[in-house]
Structures are given as structure tokens and as C-alpha cells.
Scaffold this active site. Structure first.
Site: not given
Ligand code: IPM
Ligand code: MG
Length: 377
Positions: A147, A192, A224, A248, A252
Site C-alpha cells: 500500500y 507467501k 493461499d 485486507d 473480507d
Molecule cells: C479496508 C478497505 C481499504 C483498504 C480501502 C477502502 C482502501 O478495503 O479498510 O479494508 O484496502 O485498506
Molecule cells: Mg478491505
């Protein structure tokens, strides 16, 4: 009488204002103990000032005891170049506040087992007590890695780079180990290392840091495989520590297993200021532009983020636990926003506002002694 706690509030874009509105109302229901400083960032700030994170916003956020954020971004700003997109505000805020450890707890609440896409047998696999549930914590490195590496274009090609220093890896690992000591004392470093040099450095540093935490069982897993293990047997995990990008993605995935991404809070912590870590608190979901203004967003991730703020930035454990218990009570009462509704008759599908009101109705009335002194802002 204690001073009121100063909270920088960045509602942001899309559903951000709706979900943080409910979080603020929940905090206010705990007593007159907070002062909110409303700040602009993301798309809203681009519209107002042309800049995703105006310098005043960062300065005021640094001043506050903690920062509570909704979400940023939306299709209106999708065409902007990378450095002026709303998401830039988030990255600059994280790095400007120095919040390098992003704690993302993913816990399947018993009330939401019916909304989890996994079968009961899968949930039971690897579960310490054989129950169909999981409770894991992803500690995501937040101010380094891909990032923040060098990126750009060269002719027809584009590049992003990942770089991690020993110091960056060590401090986030320590945050993970400290959390593991308060939990089931298992920590898995996810990387990884069969391909990436940065991952090999992570393993090297982890080997050293692990020696300072003999009570914690350390393991290593390729990312993975981890993505697969999360849907094969999520209960095997306690604390996962990983890089910015992997964290990240995996968070999710883990969130979907809890029923909905709308449920998950996060705490981003940095070095201590006045004995408490600087903290940025945000639900892990995005701005969900399609839901904005429809009263359909789930405010529980934002409310639970406020609970983490009480716990980590203000040391208000009792109030944090009250807020979490009130969320559990609203779910026990069968209330569900559309994202966590499983369709059984015992459930009542409600909107953002109704869910927020339900949570508040389960909070005990604030005690008169809890009221604080004059506002500090
Ligand atoms: C998160 C989001 C952010 C990230 C985006 C919106 C930049 O997906 O906080 O997980 O990737 O960190
Ligand atoms: Mg995210």
C-alpha cells in the site's frame, strides 16, 4: 470528575454518515461523556476542498483522543487519479496517525450461525470445544507493504512494490503476540514465504519475536492455504498476523463467514500517547454507495468499532462490554438488518435506524456519577 473524551468523527461517504450516526447515538446513550469534533475526509473532502485528506483534518485527528471513521469512496470519484482518490484519505490518515497494527476480530456470534455460509460440520472442525463457532483476530500491518511502496508507470507497464523493514514487522508482530496472550495463545504468521523475499524476512523476525512469547504457540502458513483453511476450518485460528495486502483480503473473507461484512469492527493502533495507544476505529466495510440513504446499511460494525474505541483508547472496559452486550441483545431479540437476515420467521428485518435504536434500548441508563466535566473542545 473526569474530562470528556474527545472523539474526531469522520463520517465519510456513502453509508458512512448513517452507520457512524448510530455509533455516535450509542455512545451518547452511555452518558454525556464525549465531545465529537466533526471532520471531513474522502469524497466529501474532495468536493469541499479538492483534497481527500485536508491538512486540518489530519491535524485535528491527531489532537483527538481517538478517531471514529465511517467509510470513504464512491463511483463519483472513481475516475480520479490514484493520489487524489477518496481512498487516499484513509491511507494518509493511517500513516499520519502512525496506526500500524490493525485489529480485525472476526467472531461468529451464536445468533448468526444461520447467516454463516459454512455447514455446521465445517464450523465444528478444529473448534477447541467442538462447538459450531469461531473467534479469530486478524492483525493486519497497516502502514507499510504494497500500500505504501513505490508505484508508477513505465511506458506500457505499471508497478507496485512491497518493502518491509525489521522494525515494521517486529512492532506489528508484538501487537499480535500481546493480543494472543489475552486470547487462546495461538498465533499464525500468514505470508507467501515460498515466493516473496519480504515474507522470508517476516518469518525471520517472527522467529526472534516468538522467543519473547514462550506462552504463545507460533505457526506459519502461506496465504493461499490460509484463504482455503478459513473456509475449511475457521475455528483452527486464534490470532493471524499478516501484511497489509494479505490482511485486507483475508479480513473480507473472514467477515463473510460471520454473516456479513457489515458486522465487523476494527481498531487501528499505534504507539502510545499519554499512556494509551493512538487509535483509529472503523467498520471494515466500504461506503456501499448502492445502500446509501436507503436505511438498509448494517450499523453494528460501526457500533462495535465504537466499543473497541472505548476499550483501547479510553480504557472504558465496562462501557465497551455494555455496548457489545447491547448488540448481542438486539440480535437475541431477532432484529436483523437485511444483510444478516437468514429468512427464518423468528427474525424481524429492520433498517439502520431501527437497529441503532434497538441497541440503545438495551443499554442500561447512564448513572448520574458517570457524567463528565466540561467539554475539552
Ligand atoms: C479496508 C478497505 C481499504 C483498504 C480501502 C477502502 C482502501 O478495503 O479498510 O479494508 O484496502 O485498506
Ligand atoms: Mg478491505
Amino acid at each position: 470528575m473526569s474530562e470528556k473524551k474527545k472523539i474526531a468523527l469522520i463520517a465519510g461517504d456513502g453509508i458512512g454518515p448513517e452507520v457512524t450516526g448510530e455509533a455516535v447515538a450509542a455512545l451518547e446513550a452511555l452518558g454525556d461523556r464525549f465531545v465529537f469534533v466533526r471532520l471531513t475526509a474522502g469524497g466529501a473532502a474532495i468536493d469541499a476542498t479538492g483534497c481527500p485528506l485536508p491538512p486540518d483534518t489530519l491535524a485535528a485527528a491527531r489532537e483527538a483522543g481517538a478517531v471514529l471513521l465511517g467509510a470513504v469512496g464512491g463511483p463519483r470519484w472513481d475516475g480520479l487519479p490514484g493520489h487524489s482518490r477518496p481512498e487516499r484519505a484513509l491511507l494518509e490518515l493511517r500513516s499520519g496517525l502512525g496506526v500500524f497494527a490493525n485489529l480485525r476480530p472476526a467472531c461468529l456470534m451464536p445468533q448468526l450461525v444461520g447467516s454463516c455460509p459454512l455447514r455446521e460440520a465445517v464450523l465444528k472442525a478444529g473448534s477447541p470445544d467442538g462447538a459450531a463457532r469461531f473467534d479469530l483476530l486478524i492483525v493486519r500491518e497497516l502502514t507499510g507493504g504494497l500500500y505504501f511502496g513505490e508505484q508508477g508507470r513505465r511506458g506500457d507497464a505499471a508497478f507496485d512494490t512491497e518493502s518491509y523493514s525489521r522494525r515494521e514487522i517486529e512492532r506489528v508482530l508484538r501487537a499480535g503476540y500481546d493480543a494472543a496472550l489475552r486470547r487462546r495463545r495461538k498465533l499464525c504468521v500468514v505470508d507467501k514465504a515460498n515466493v516473496l523475499e519480504t515474507s522470508r524476512l517476516w518469518r525471520e523476525v517472527a522467529g526472534t519475536v516468538a522467543r519473547a512469547y514462550p506462552a504463545v504457540e507460533t505457526s506459519f502458513m502461506y496465504v493461499d492455504n490460509c484463504a482455503m483453511q478459513l473456509i475449511r476450518a475457521p475455528a483452527q485460528f486464534d490470532v493471524i498476523v499478516t501484511s497489509n495486502l494479505f490482511g485486507d483480503i483475508l479480513s473480507d473473507e473472514a467477515s463473510a463467514l460471520t454473516g456479513s461484512i457489515g458486522m465487523l469492527p476494527s481498531a487501528s493502533l499505534g504507539a502510545c500517547k499519554d499512556g494509551r495507544p493512538v487509535g483509529l476505529y472503523e467498520p471494515i466495510h466500504g461506503s456501499a454507495p448502492d445502500l446509501a440513504g436507503t436505511n438498509r446499511a448494517n450499523p453494528l460494525g460501526a457500533i462495535l468499532s465504537a466499543a473497541l474505541m472505548l476499550r483501547y483508547s479510553f480504557g472504558m472496559e465496562t462501557e465497551a462490554a455494555r455496548l457489545e452486550a447491547a448488540v448481542a441483545s438486539a440480535l437475541d431479540a431477532g432484529l436483523r438488518t437485511p444483510d444478516i437476515a437468514s429468512g427464518v420467521p423468528a427474525e424481524k428485518v429492520v433498517g439502520t435506524k431501527e437497529m441503532g435504536a434497538a441497541v440503545r434500548s438495551f443499554l442500561p441508563p447512564p448513572s448520574p456519577t458517570a457524567s463528565a466535566g466540561p467539554p475539552v473542545a
